[in-house]
Design a protein around this motif. Structure first.
Motif, PDB file in Angstrom:
ATOM      1  N   GLU A   1      -3.724   6.036   0.047  1.00 46.05           N
ATOM      2  CA  GLU A   1      -2.896   4.966  -0.528  1.00 46.05           C
ATOM      3  C   GLU A   1      -3.711   4.053  -1.428  1.00 46.05           C
ATOM      4  O   GLU A   1      -4.940   4.028  -1.349  1.00 46.05           O
ATOM      5  N   VAL A   2      -2.991   3.319  -2.241  1.00 40.88           N
ATOM      6  CA  VAL A   2      -3.606   2.292  -3.087  1.00 40.88           C
ATOM      7  C   VAL A   2      -2.759   1.032  -2.949  1.00 40.88           C
ATOM      8  O   VAL A   2      -1.547   1.106  -2.752  1.00 40.88           O
TER       9      VAL A   2
ATOM     10  N   ASP B   1     -10.091  10.302  -2.478  1.00 42.98           N
ATOM     11  CA  ASP B   1      -9.395  10.913  -1.342  1.00 42.98           C
ATOM     12  C   ASP B   1      -8.651   9.902  -0.469  1.00 42.98           C
ATOM     13  O   ASP B   1      -8.100  10.268   0.572  1.00 42.98           O
ATOM     14  N   ASP B   2      -8.586   8.628  -0.876  1.00 45.04           N
ATOM     15  CA  ASP B   2      -7.766   7.651  -0.151  1.00 45.04           C
ATOM     16  C   ASP B   2      -6.303   8.049  -0.277  1.00 45.04           C
ATOM     17  O   ASP B   2      -5.854   8.455  -1.356  1.00 45.04           O
TER      18      ASP B   2
ATOM     19  N   THR C   1      -4.509  12.305  -5.869  1.00 51.73           N
ATOM     20  CA  THR C   1      -5.958  12.428  -5.848  1.00 51.73           C
ATOM     21  C   THR C   1      -6.545  11.831  -7.123  1.00 51.73           C
ATOM     22  O   THR C   1      -6.005  12.022  -8.211  1.00 51.73           O
TER      23      THR C   1
ATOM     24  N   HIS D   1       0.880  -1.175   0.000  1.00 53.50           N
ATOM     25  CA  HIS D   1       0.000   0.000   0.000  1.00 53.50           C
ATOM     26  C   HIS D   1       0.913   1.218   0.000  1.00 53.50           C
ATOM     27  O   HIS D   1       1.735   1.407   0.891  1.00 53.50           O
TER      28      HIS D   1
ATOM     29  N   ALA E   1      -9.466   2.161  -5.019  1.00 55.23           N
ATOM     30  CA  ALA E   1      -9.214   3.222  -4.039  1.00 55.23           C
ATOM     31  C   ALA E   1     -10.050   4.437  -4.405  1.00 55.23           C
ATOM     32  O   ALA E   1     -10.159   4.785  -5.583  1.00 55.23           O
ATOM     33  N   ALA E   2     -10.636   5.062  -3.394  1.00 58.56           N
ATOM     34  CA  ALA E   2     -11.433   6.267  -3.609  1.00 58.56           C
ATOM     35  C   ALA E   2     -10.519   7.456  -3.898  1.00 58.56           C
ATOM     36  O   ALA E   2      -9.325   7.427  -3.589  1.00 58.56           O
TER      37      ALA E   2
END
Length: 118
Positions: A111-112, A108-109, A61, A56, A105-106
Motif C-alpha cells: 500500500e501507499v 514491494d509495499d 509494484t 493507505h 513506499a518501497a
C-alpha cells in the motif's frame, strides 16, 4: 459561510451501478475523482464515499517517492491483491490522476499513503 456552500466535501453520496457489490474500503473512481467506500454498497444501492484526507490504499509494484502524483489504474495489479482489481501507480499513461503520495513506499509495499484528490 458563503450562501453558495453546499457541504464540506469530505463525503460523496454514490449510487452503485457497477453490476457488482462494493466493499467497505474499496477504491471507487467517480469520473476523475477517487473515493473510498465507507460501508459495503450493494449493486443498485446508495452509500457514502470518502473523497478527502489520507488513506493507505493498494499499489502496483514499483517504488513511490513522497509527494509525487498518483494515478488509479482501474485494471492494475496490486502487490498483495487480486490481479486486475485496480491499483495506484505513478504511471500517468491511460490512468486517472487521483492524488499525491503522502509518504514514500518501497517497490514491494502493498500500500501507499495517498492524499485523495489533492
Amino acid at each position: 459561510m458563503a450562501q453558495t456552500h453546499v457541504q464540506p466535501g469530505k463525503f460523496m453520496t454514490y449510487t452503485n451501478g457497477t453490476g457488482s457489490d462494493i466493499v467497505s474500503g474499496q477504491m471507487v473512481l467517480v469520473g476523475s475523482l477517487l473515493g473510498v467506500a465507507t460501508v459495503d454498497i450493494p449493486d443498485g444501492e446508495t452509500g457514502e464515499l470518502m473523497m478527502k484526507e489520507i488513506h493507505h490504499l493498494p499499489k502496483a509494484t514499483g517504488a513511490i517517492a513522497q509527494g509525487v502524483p498518483l494515478y488509479f489504474d482501474a485494471d492494475g495489479d496490486p502487490v498483495d491483491g487480486v490481479a486486475g482489481s485496480g491499483a495506484l501507480t505513478t504511471t500517468a499513461t491511460d490512468n486517472t490522476l487521483v492524488g499525491h503520495s503522502w509518504a514514500a513506499a518501497a517497490s514491494d509495499d502493498a500500500e501507499v499513503h495517498i492524499d485523495l484528490n489533492a
